[in-house]
Motif scaffolding. Sequence first.
Motif, PDB file in Angstrom:
ATOM      1  N   ILE A   1      67.498  82.541  54.242  1.00 50.91           N
ATOM      2  CA  ILE A   1      66.125  83.087  54.150  1.00 50.91           C
ATOM      3  C   ILE A   1      66.357  82.437  52.556  1.00 50.91           C
ATOM      4  O   ILE A   1      67.176  83.151  51.616  1.00 50.91           O
ATOM      5  CB  ILE A   1      66.333  84.403  53.818  1.00 50.91           C
ATOM      6  CG1 ILE A   1      66.314  85.589  55.451  1.00 50.91           C
ATOM      7  CG2 ILE A   1      64.756  84.694  53.240  1.00 50.91           C
ATOM      8  CD1 ILE A   1      66.297  86.691  55.417  1.00 50.91           C
ATOM      9  N   THR A   2      65.810  81.710  52.198  1.00 50.59           N
ATOM     10  CA  THR A   2      64.711  81.390  51.292  1.00 50.59           C
ATOM     11  C   THR A   2      62.694  81.266  50.700  1.00 50.59           C
ATOM     12  O   THR A   2      61.928  81.653  52.069  1.00 50.59           O
ATOM     13  CB  THR A   2      65.286  79.638  50.842  1.00 50.59           C
ATOM     14  OG1 THR A   2      65.230  79.713  49.190  1.00 50.59           O
ATOM     15  CG2 THR A   2      64.810  79.341  51.422  1.00 50.59           C
TER      16      THR A   2
ATOM     17  N   PHE B   1      60.446  80.868  43.567  1.00 51.44           N
ATOM     18  CA  PHE B   1      61.239  81.337  42.013  1.00 51.44           C
ATOM     19  C   PHE B   1      60.771  80.584  40.920  1.00 51.44           C
ATOM     20  O   PHE B   1      61.147  81.768  40.138  1.00 51.44           O
ATOM     21  CB  PHE B   1      62.005  80.663  42.724  1.00 51.44           C
ATOM     22  CG  PHE B   1      63.092  81.426  44.040  1.00 51.44           C
ATOM     23  CD1 PHE B   1      63.328  82.375  44.206  1.00 51.44           C
ATOM     24  CD2 PHE B   1      62.605  80.501  44.945  1.00 51.44           C
ATOM     25  CE1 PHE B   1      63.846  82.612  45.259  1.00 51.44           C
ATOM     26  CE2 PHE B   1      63.388  80.727  46.512  1.00 51.44           C
ATOM     27  CZ  PHE B   1      63.572  82.020  46.669  1.00 51.44           C
ATOM     28  N   LYS B   2      59.876  79.745  40.455  1.00 53.02           N
ATOM     29  CA  LYS B   2      59.861  79.102  39.282  1.00 53.02           C
ATOM     30  C   LYS B   2      58.410  79.988  38.810  1.00 53.02           C
ATOM     31  O   LYS B   2      58.844  80.715  37.570  1.00 53.02           O
ATOM     32  CB  LYS B   2      59.454  78.183  39.234  1.00 53.02           C
ATOM     33  CG  LYS B   2      60.206  77.101  39.651  1.00 53.02           C
ATOM     34  CD  LYS B   2      59.431  75.856  40.065  1.00 53.02           C
ATOM     35  CE  LYS B   2      60.329  74.333  40.227  1.00 53.02           C
ATOM     36  NZ  LYS B   2      59.589  73.399  40.016  1.00 53.02           N
TER      37      LYS B   2
ATOM     38  N   PRO C   1      66.538  87.196  37.302  1.00 50.27           N
ATOM     39  CA  PRO C   1      65.238  88.003  37.320  1.00 50.27           C
ATOM     40  C   PRO C   1      65.286  88.972  38.462  1.00 50.27           C
ATOM     41  O   PRO C   1      65.130  88.724  39.731  1.00 50.27           O
ATOM     42  CB  PRO C   1      64.473  87.379  37.539  1.00 50.27           C
ATOM     43  CG  PRO C   1      64.800  86.063  37.452  1.00 50.27           C
ATOM     44  CD  PRO C   1      65.838  85.485  37.587  1.00 50.27           C
ATOM     45  N   LYS C   2      64.981  90.170  38.263  1.00 53.26           N
ATOM     46  CA  LYS C   2      65.058  91.265  39.084  1.00 53.26           C
ATOM     47  C   LYS C   2      64.533  91.200  40.329  1.00 53.26           C
ATOM     48  O   LYS C   2      63.838  91.416  41.169  1.00 53.26           O
ATOM     49  CB  LYS C   2      64.415  92.698  38.422  1.00 53.26           C
ATOM     50  CG  LYS C   2      65.742  93.350  37.048  1.00 53.26           C
ATOM     51  CD  LYS C   2      65.086  94.203  36.861  1.00 53.26           C
ATOM     52  CE  LYS C   2      66.278  94.748  35.995  1.00 53.26           C
ATOM     53  NZ  LYS C   2      66.088  95.902  34.561  1.00 53.26           N
ATOM     54  N   GLU C   3      62.669  90.380  40.305  1.00 49.66           N
ATOM     55  CA  GLU C   3      62.393  89.828  41.601  1.00 49.66           C
ATOM     56  C   GLU C   3      62.709  89.777  41.997  1.00 49.66           C
ATOM     57  O   GLU C   3      62.338  89.641  43.657  1.00 49.66           O
ATOM     58  CB  GLU C   3      60.848  89.542  40.671  1.00 49.66           C
ATOM     59  CG  GLU C   3      60.048  90.520  40.060  1.00 49.66           C
ATOM     60  CD  GLU C   3      60.056  90.477  38.950  1.00 49.66           C
ATOM     61  OE1 GLU C   3      61.296  89.774  38.149  1.00 49.66           O
ATOM     62  OE2 GLU C   3      59.270  91.507  37.686  1.00 49.66           O
ATOM     63  N   ILE C   4      63.436  88.354  41.684  1.00 42.20           N
ATOM     64  CA  ILE C   4      64.499  87.784  42.845  1.00 42.20           C
ATOM     65  C   ILE C   4      65.410  87.972  43.939  1.00 42.20           C
ATOM     66  O   ILE C   4      65.837  87.843  44.934  1.00 42.20           O
ATOM     67  CB  ILE C   4      65.115  86.372  42.448  1.00 42.20           C
ATOM     68  CG1 ILE C   4      63.769  85.085  41.651  1.00 42.20           C
ATOM     69  CG2 ILE C   4      65.813  85.209  42.816  1.00 42.20           C
ATOM     70  CD1 ILE C   4      64.771  84.369  40.744  1.00 42.20           C
TER      71      ILE C   4
ATOM     72  N   TYR D   1      64.120  90.499  46.341  1.00 41.89           N
ATOM     73  CA  TYR D   1      63.167  89.762  47.420  1.00 41.89           C
ATOM     74  C   TYR D   1      64.055  89.513  48.166  1.00 41.89           C
ATOM     75  O   TYR D   1      64.483  89.856  49.855  1.00 41.89           O
ATOM     76  CB  TYR D   1      63.188  88.422  47.104  1.00 41.89           C
ATOM     77  CG  TYR D   1      61.886  87.493  48.278  1.00 41.89           C
ATOM     78  CD1 TYR D   1      61.213  87.721  49.051  1.00 41.89           C
ATOM     79  CD2 TYR D   1      62.858  86.472  48.579  1.00 41.89           C
ATOM     80  CE1 TYR D   1      61.572  86.792  50.053  1.00 41.89           C
ATOM     81  CE2 TYR D   1      62.517  85.355  49.444  1.00 41.89           C
ATOM     82  CZ  TYR D   1      61.717  85.628  49.997  1.00 41.89           C
ATOM     83  OH  TYR D   1      61.231  84.858  50.998  1.00 41.89           O
ATOM     84  N   PHE D   2      65.456  89.359  47.751  1.00 36.84           N
ATOM     85  CA  PHE D   2      66.375  89.242  49.247  1.00 36.84           C
ATOM     86  C   PHE D   2      67.089  90.354  49.564  1.00 36.84           C
ATOM     87  O   PHE D   2      67.389  90.246  50.208  1.00 36.84           O
ATOM     88  CB  PHE D   2      67.484  88.187  48.264  1.00 36.84           C
ATOM     89  CG  PHE D   2      67.397  86.920  48.094  1.00 36.84           C
ATOM     90  CD1 PHE D   2      66.931  86.204  48.545  1.00 36.84           C
ATOM     91  CD2 PHE D   2      67.486  86.396  46.748  1.00 36.84           C
ATOM     92  CE1 PHE D   2      66.521  84.675  49.339  1.00 36.84           C
ATOM     93  CE2 PHE D   2      67.573  85.075  46.626  1.00 36.84           C
ATOM     94  CZ  PHE D   2      66.683  84.138  47.344  1.00 36.84           C
ATOM     95  N   ASN D   3      67.048  91.380  48.342  1.00 36.77           N
ATOM     96  CA  ASN D   3      67.489  92.932  48.541  1.00 36.77           C
ATOM     97  C   ASN D   3      66.252  93.093  50.318  1.00 36.77           C
ATOM     98  O   ASN D   3      66.989  93.865  51.117  1.00 36.77           O
ATOM     99  CB  ASN D   3      67.153  93.980  47.991  1.00 36.77           C
ATOM    100  CG  ASN D   3      68.443  93.859  46.985  1.00 36.77           C
ATOM    101  OD1 ASN D   3      69.000  93.262  47.514  1.00 36.77           O
ATOM    102  ND2 ASN D   3      68.416  94.537  45.579  1.00 36.77           N
TER     103      ASN D   3
END
Length: 319
Positions: free
Chosen positions: A83-84, A90-91, A109-112, A115-117
């Motif tokens: 998953i990506t 991401f930028k 970055p916490k947002e990244i 997203y993966f969590n």
Amino acid sequence: MGNQIIRVARYTSGSINSIGREEYRHKYNHKNTSIDEARSRLNITLGNKDRKTLYQLWKTHIEHYGLNYAGKKNQIAMEQIVITASPDFFKQLGWDKIVAREWDKTDIPKEICQYFNDSLKFVKEYIGKENLLSATLHFDEETPHLHVDYIPVICGKRKRKDVYLKDEQGRCIRNERGHAIRAKGSDGKTLYEYVDEPSSINRSQFWAERGGRQSYRQMQDLFHEQVASKYGLERGNRGTDRKHEEQSIYKAKLLKKQIEQKQEAILTLGRLENQTVDELAKVLQKSPHVLGRINQSIKIAMGEKPPNQIITVNRERGR
């Protein structure tokens, strides 16, 4: 803002070790040339506290749950969801692969991470938490991405077995034709015995339970609905089947096709080289498409035209 990206790859038991070495970044010559070791310390692995190899995790999982695995050649033993998202996504969240060389894990970055969590939570619910082996977040390649390794397990089902009449020694009683006599109840109905089959590894049945041929498309739709849409990501084109291949395999196929094209042009010229004008005319009359190939080969040979670029169309894999 970009598109969601979610792919599924499948592996036999013989390839699990090599997949695990690359995923866990064990020291060896990786086929993946895009790995930046200066960022490898940012990678995060979940579900492998004892630092086992991926094959050891797979083997332990099978023994612990008593899974039935035939071990036939080319039988799928494990799958992996990747998953990506588009690089621009991401930028916008603050990702910079050059600056990240100086980061530690707290600088991601916490947002990244969120997203993966959310992505991992989705996979656990869709695939089944009990089927998961491990999950690894990679930050040392071009774009951050998540690998989730799991075993495609189908639950054991009740199997019906016939019941036969037996004598005092436990042998089947047979009729005059030598056939075993089936047992019947007091109501005259045939008796059956039901036994529970063990759970087993079966990729085709695993995905059949999730929609069959539409399972991959449905997974994409659900992922967009439950995860990607919350981050402003698009679903991507529907009705297509995109097949994921390792970069090394894709490049090898591309090179092979280019070589075959050049060999075909050389053979065509060789066949026509010693023929008279009349003979050439007859050949071109029967196969007019050959003339186009000859003209193209001449232009390439004289440097007037670059070699053909091979355009490939990737399609989402339908099951």
